[in-house]
Design a protein around this motif. Structure first.
Motif, PDB file in Angstrom:
ATOM      1  N   ARG A   1       0.803  -1.213   0.000  1.00 59.34           N
ATOM      2  CA  ARG A   1       0.000   0.000   0.000  1.00 59.34           C
ATOM      3  C   ARG A   1       0.845   1.278   0.000  1.00 59.34           C
ATOM      4  N   LEU A   2       1.925   1.297   0.750  1.00 57.52           N
ATOM      5  CA  LEU A   2       2.764   2.497   0.827  1.00 57.52           C
ATOM      6  C   LEU A   2       3.931   2.387  -0.152  1.00 57.52           C
ATOM      7  N   ILE A   3       4.142   3.455  -0.915  1.00 58.97           N
ATOM      8  CA  ILE A   3       5.309   3.502  -1.801  1.00 58.97           C
ATOM      9  C   ILE A   3       6.237   4.610  -1.302  1.00 58.97           C
ATOM     10  N   ALA A   4       7.518   4.308  -1.227  1.00 57.09           N
ATOM     11  CA  ALA A   4       8.508   5.302  -0.793  1.00 57.09           C
ATOM     12  C   ALA A   4       9.358   5.728  -1.977  1.00 57.09           C
ATOM     13  N   PHE A   5       9.473   7.037  -2.168  1.00 59.08           N
ATOM     14  CA  PHE A   5      10.413   7.595  -3.137  1.00 59.08           C
ATOM     15  C   PHE A   5      11.580   8.140  -2.321  1.00 59.08           C
ATOM     16  N   VAL A   6      12.729   7.478  -2.388  1.00 59.67           N
ATOM     17  CA  VAL A   6      13.882   7.960  -1.628  1.00 59.67           C
ATOM     18  C   VAL A   6      14.739   8.829  -2.542  1.00 59.67           C
ATOM     19  N   GLU A   7      15.263   9.923  -1.987  1.00 57.18           N
ATOM     20  CA  GLU A   7      15.980  10.889  -2.824  1.00 57.18           C
ATOM     21  C   GLU A   7      17.492  10.722  -2.787  1.00 57.18           C
ATOM     22  N   SER A   8      17.957   9.627  -2.183  1.00 56.79           N
ATOM     23  CA  SER A   8      19.359   9.217  -2.345  1.00 56.79           C
ATOM     24  C   SER A   8      19.438   7.733  -2.042  1.00 56.79           C
ATOM     25  N   ASP A   9      20.481   7.097  -2.580  1.00 58.43           N
ATOM     26  CA  ASP A   9      20.669   5.687  -2.254  1.00 58.43           C
ATOM     27  C   ASP A   9      21.618   5.612  -1.049  1.00 58.43           C
ATOM     28  N   GLY A  10      22.086   4.440  -0.731  1.00 59.57           N
ATOM     29  CA  GLY A  10      22.988   4.303   0.408  1.00 59.57           C
ATOM     30  C   GLY A  10      22.264   3.993   1.700  1.00 59.57           C
ATOM     31  N   CYS A  11      22.978   4.219   2.802  1.00 58.40           N
ATOM     32  CA  CYS A  11      22.520   3.819   4.140  1.00 58.40           C
ATOM     33  C   CYS A  11      21.125   4.353   4.480  1.00 58.40           C
TER      34      CYS A  11
ATOM     35  N   LEU B   1       9.725   0.649  -3.283  1.00 59.11           N
ATOM     36  CA  LEU B   1      10.793   1.599  -2.981  1.00 59.11           C
ATOM     37  C   LEU B   1      11.387   2.051  -4.308  1.00 59.11           C
ATOM     38  N   ARG B   2      11.368   3.355  -4.541  1.00 62.86           N
ATOM     39  CA  ARG B   2      11.883   3.863  -5.809  1.00 62.86           C
ATOM     40  C   ARG B   2      12.906   4.950  -5.540  1.00 62.86           C
ATOM     41  N   LEU B   3      13.990   4.903  -6.297  1.00 65.80           N
ATOM     42  CA  LEU B   3      15.054   5.894  -6.133  1.00 65.80           C
ATOM     43  C   LEU B   3      14.838   7.058  -7.099  1.00 65.80           C
ATOM     44  N   VAL B   4      14.737   8.257  -6.542  1.00 61.74           N
ATOM     45  CA  VAL B   4      14.733   9.477  -7.354  1.00 61.74           C
ATOM     46  C   VAL B   4      15.986  10.201  -6.897  1.00 61.74           C
ATOM     47  N   ASP B   5      17.065  10.057  -7.633  1.00 65.68           N
ATOM     48  CA  ASP B   5      18.378  10.404  -7.094  1.00 65.68           C
ATOM     49  C   ASP B   5      18.681  11.891  -7.122  1.00 65.68           C
ATOM     50  N   TYR B   6      18.205  12.605  -6.129  1.00 64.66           N
ATOM     51  CA  TYR B   6      18.495  14.033  -5.987  1.00 64.66           C
ATOM     52  C   TYR B   6      19.704  14.249  -5.086  1.00 64.66           C
ATOM     53  N   GLY B   7      20.227  13.173  -4.526  1.00 63.21           N
ATOM     54  CA  GLY B   7      21.331  13.326  -3.581  1.00 63.21           C
ATOM     55  C   GLY B   7      20.891  13.972  -2.281  1.00 63.21           C
ATOM     56  N   LYS B   8      19.620  13.763  -1.900  1.00 65.41           N
ATOM     57  CA  LYS B   8      19.120  14.354  -0.656  1.00 65.41           C
ATOM     58  C   LYS B   8      18.704  13.271   0.326  1.00 65.41           C
ATOM     59  N   VAL B   9      18.874  13.566   1.592  1.00 69.69           N
ATOM     60  CA  VAL B   9      18.431  12.643   2.634  1.00 69.69           C
ATOM     61  C   VAL B   9      16.953  12.954   2.892  1.00 69.69           C
ATOM     62  N   ALA B  10      16.127  12.638   1.935  1.00 70.49           N
ATOM     63  CA  ALA B  10      14.708  12.960   2.018  1.00 70.49           C
ATOM     64  C   ALA B  10      13.922  11.855   1.319  1.00 70.49           C
ATOM     65  N   ALA B  11      12.653  11.754   1.690  1.00 69.92           N
ATOM     66  CA  ALA B  11      11.814  10.720   1.080  1.00 69.92           C
ATOM     67  C   ALA B  11      10.362  11.176   1.067  1.00 69.92           C
ATOM     68  N   THR B  12       9.650  10.768   0.031  1.00 72.66           N
ATOM     69  CA  THR B  12       8.210  11.020  -0.030  1.00 72.66           C
ATOM     70  C   THR B  12       7.496   9.676   0.010  1.00 72.66           C
TER      71      THR B  12
END
Ligand SMILES: [Zn+2]
Ligand SMILES: [Zn+2]
Length: 198
Positions: free
Chosen positions: A52-62, A80-91
């Motif tokens: 049900r929940l989808i996470a868009f993470v704005e950086s990969d890694g830890c 889980l989808r990577l939107v690589d903005y290089g930010k420690v943020a997620a929607t």
């Protein structure tokens, strides 16, 4: 009778993400804290076993692993989808209601960490401690957002397969591109991240 939601403790989640990495670092903690905060904001039991929940993470890694452990969102589940903005943020997006909330670190989170744990040997250590113990509002901010993406297109039709009419490789999840009524994979359509050598 009201359903009681039993939420995993921070320490249990940190143990899991730390085991994935053989170490625990400040960014994993931030990911876990954001995931736990998402569990308070959405009417979904997290970590979820469903989709049900989808996470868009704005950086990969830890950081992304922290998010994954706390929410159950993973690449394997297509949540889980990577939107690589290089930010420690997620929607996070609730696919049932369409509600979307973006989580990002408080701009002065590093300063707060240094002030919270002045006795820590270095900044990294201070962050590791502070990110575990500071209240949510001191480290993570969030705001409701609207997606610019077509969620249905992103989810696609799982199980649907097409064959690229140029290279003959199989394309899953409706990721084909139509050109002159021909189905092409993204590579053959000219959007590839690789090319044949030579
Ligand atoms: Zn790390
Ligand atoms: Zn192709």
């Amino acid at each position: 009778m009201a359903t009681v939601i039993v939420r995993p403790e921070l320490s249990a989640l940190l143990e899991q993400t730390g085991a994935l990495h053989k170490h625990l670092c400040p960014r994993q903690v931030l990911g876990v804290r954001m995931g736990m905060l998402a569990a308070e904001k959405f009417p979904i039991e997290l970590p979820q076993s469903g989709k049900r929940l989808i996470a868009f993470v704005e950086s990969d890694g830890c950081f992304a692993d922290g998010i994954s452990v706390a929410t159950g969102c993973s690449m394997g589940h297509r949540t889980l989808r990577l939107v690589d903005y290089g930010k420690v943020a997620a929607t996070f997006v609730d696919t049932l209601s369409g509600a979307a909330i973006r989580f990002f670190p408080s701009p002065d989170v590093r300063k707060r960490a240094a002030e919270f744990a002045p006795e820590a040997g270095n900044r990294w250590q201070a962050q590791l401690e502070a990110y575990q113990r500071l209240p949510n509002e001191d480290i993570v901010l969030c705001r409701e957002v609207a997606l610019n993406l077509d969620l249905e297109a992103i989810v696609g039709k799982p199980g649907k397969r097409t064959t690229c009419s140029a290279c003959g490789e199989e394309v899953l999840n409706q990721r084909e591109v139509m050109k002159d009524e021909q189905a092409l994979c993204m590579s053959c359509a000219g959007e590839g991240y690789w090319r044949v050598k030579g």
